[in-house]
Each structure stands twice: as C-alpha cells, then as structure tokens.
Design a protein around this motif. Structure first.
Motif, PDB file in Angstrom:
ATOM      1  N   LEU A  56       0.863  -1.179   0.000  1.00  0.00           N
ATOM      2  CA  LEU A  56       0.000   0.000   0.000  1.00  0.00           C
ATOM      3  C   LEU A  56       0.897   1.227   0.000  1.00  0.00           C
ATOM      4  N   ILE A  79      -1.225  -1.369  -4.335  1.00  0.00           N
ATOM      5  CA  ILE A  79      -2.420  -0.592  -4.012  1.00  0.00           C
ATOM      6  C   ILE A  79      -1.971   0.844  -3.776  1.00  0.00           C
ATOM      7  N   VAL A  81      -3.031   4.968  -3.166  1.00  0.00           N
ATOM      8  CA  VAL A  81      -4.021   5.986  -2.829  1.00  0.00           C
ATOM      9  C   VAL A  81      -3.286   7.124  -2.150  1.00  0.00           C
ATOM     10  N   ASN A  84      -1.424   7.011   1.333  1.00  0.00           N
ATOM     11  CA  ASN A  84      -1.404   5.595   1.726  1.00  0.00           C
ATOM     12  C   ASN A  84      -2.287   5.332   2.947  1.00  0.00           C
ATOM     13  N   LEU A  86      -6.009   3.983   4.729  1.00  0.00           N
ATOM     14  CA  LEU A  86      -6.716   2.699   4.693  1.00  0.00           C
ATOM     15  C   LEU A  86      -8.218   2.919   4.624  1.00  0.00           C
ATOM     16  N   ASP A  89     -12.318  -1.001   1.274  1.00  0.00           N
ATOM     17  CA  ASP A  89     -11.998  -1.598  -0.020  1.00  0.00           C
ATOM     18  C   ASP A  89     -10.547  -2.061  -0.059  1.00  0.00           C
ATOM     19  N   ILE A  90      -9.658  -1.254   0.502  1.00  0.00           N
ATOM     20  CA  ILE A  90      -8.245  -1.619   0.535  1.00  0.00           C
ATOM     21  C   ILE A  90      -8.043  -2.824   1.439  1.00  0.00           C
ATOM     22  N   SER A  93      -9.077  -5.859  -0.351  1.00  0.00           N
ATOM     23  CA  SER A  93      -8.059  -6.222  -1.338  1.00  0.00           C
ATOM     24  C   SER A  93      -6.888  -6.928  -0.665  1.00  0.00           C
TER      25      SER A  93
END
Length: 212
Positions: A56, A79, A81, A84, A86, A89-90, A93
């Motif tokens: 992530l 992943i 975003v 980083n 949370l 959805d993360i 995953s």
C-alpha cells in the motif's frame, strides 16, 4: 525455481519476502538493478499470478513500487491511494491478496514531502479529498515533537507525520481485519512499513507494531 509459481510462493517465508524488498531497494539505490524481461514475465504470469508482497503506497508519481524495489510484472499487488491511507476496499483487497492468493508480506509505504500529508497538516478541504486527508489527523495528533510551525510548510513536521501515519495504518490493518490478524498471529504474513525518500530513492524500513 520459477519466482512466478505457486511452488515458490508456498515455500517463501515472510522474512524472505521482506529481504527481497530490502535487497531490491538497495539495487535501485546503488544503480545495480536488474532489467527484467517484461515480455517474458507477461508469458510467465499469463496462466496465473503469485505475487509475494502486497504494498500500500501513495499515488505520488515518484513512488512506483515496482521501480523502487527493482521488481517486475507479477511480483507484487500494488495498491495506491493519496497518503497511503486505509479504507474497507483496501482492506478487502489485502485480505484477498493474503488469504486467497497467499502473499507473504503487507507493506505500508509512505514517503517524504507527501502532498496528502501536507494537505492534512494544513487542514485542506476540497470535495472528497477532505474526507481522505482527515484520515491522517490521528497521526498529526500523535506528533508531539514539534511545538511551532505545525503545518505543511515545515517538512520536518510533515515527514514525521508521514512516518506516524504509516505506523498507524500498520496497526489499523490487523485491528480492523480479523482475517489478516489471524494470518499474522500464525506467522504466515508479516506487516511492515517504510518511508521512501524522494531525494535519494532509499527506503527506511519500519518495525512492525507489537501484536496484542
């Protein structure tokens, strides 16, 4: 043994997966990185994927994890975003990556001079971005070393918040996901953190939080 195989992944230990990331970053920093045959990796992974790590990281254009860790196609679940942070959805995953596919390590990778962290430090408000940067507020609240200039212009403050944010997300992963917490408790998966220095390319690895 083919690195892109179920056999390799099944026999890999979390500590070995961490070592692969550490060694890959050193190759990157030392300009000693290997140049993977990407088309060959496309062929090797066409029948299935067996990534050894889930990372992530921030969406920052300077922090591509495949480059940072001298990796190629099929090596990691990436992943990305802003900040980083949370969310459900993360986490879902990550649960798929570890419980279903079998990756051995989850890494939360922040970086220096992070724009999302700066925005959070400056209490930025802009549409859905407001909700995202608000996830960083607990890290800002934990930052107690800086008494003045607690804003996005103070890079020392920003970078310390970025590290605290990584540590908080590491804790949130196991606190919010019983699936991953069970894998960590069993020693099947390790959660680690890191800060990528955008000026040097070096990743400083952070110790995993102590499990309750």
């Amino acid at each position: 043994m083919n690195r892109h195989s179920n056999e390799f992944l099944n026999n890999l230990k979390p500590a070995e997966a961490l070592q692969m990331l550490q060694e890959g970053n050193q190759r990157f920093v030392n300009k000693a990185g290997t140049t993977p045959d990407l088309l060959q990796q496309v062929k090797e992974t066409s029948g299935g994927q067996y990534p050894f790590a889930t990372i992530l990281s921030c969406m920052d254009s300077r922090t591509s994890v495949e480059l940072t860790f001298n990796l190629g196609i099929g090596d990691v679940f990436s992943i990305r975003v802003a900040g980083n942070v949370l969310n459900e959805d993360i986490l879902g995953s990550m649960e798929y990556a570890t419980k279903v596919v079998g990756t051995k390590i989850i890494m939360v990778l922040g970086h220096t001079s992070c724009g999302a962290i700066k925005g959070a430090c400056d209490h930025a408000e802009l549409g859905h971005l407001t909700q995202l940067v608000n996830k960083v507020i607990p890290a800002i609240d934990q930052e107690t070393t800086t008494q003045t200039e607690r804003n996005g212009h103070n890079l020392t403050f920003v970078n310390h918040v970025a590290e605290l944010n990584v540590r908080l997300v590491m804790e949130q992963i196991t606190a919010q996901s019983p699936v991953i917490a069970e894998l960590v408790e069993a020693g099947s998966v390790q959660v680690v953190g890191g800060i990528y220095d955008i000026a040097t390319g070096q990743v400083t690895f952070l110790e995993a939080p102590v499990q309750a």
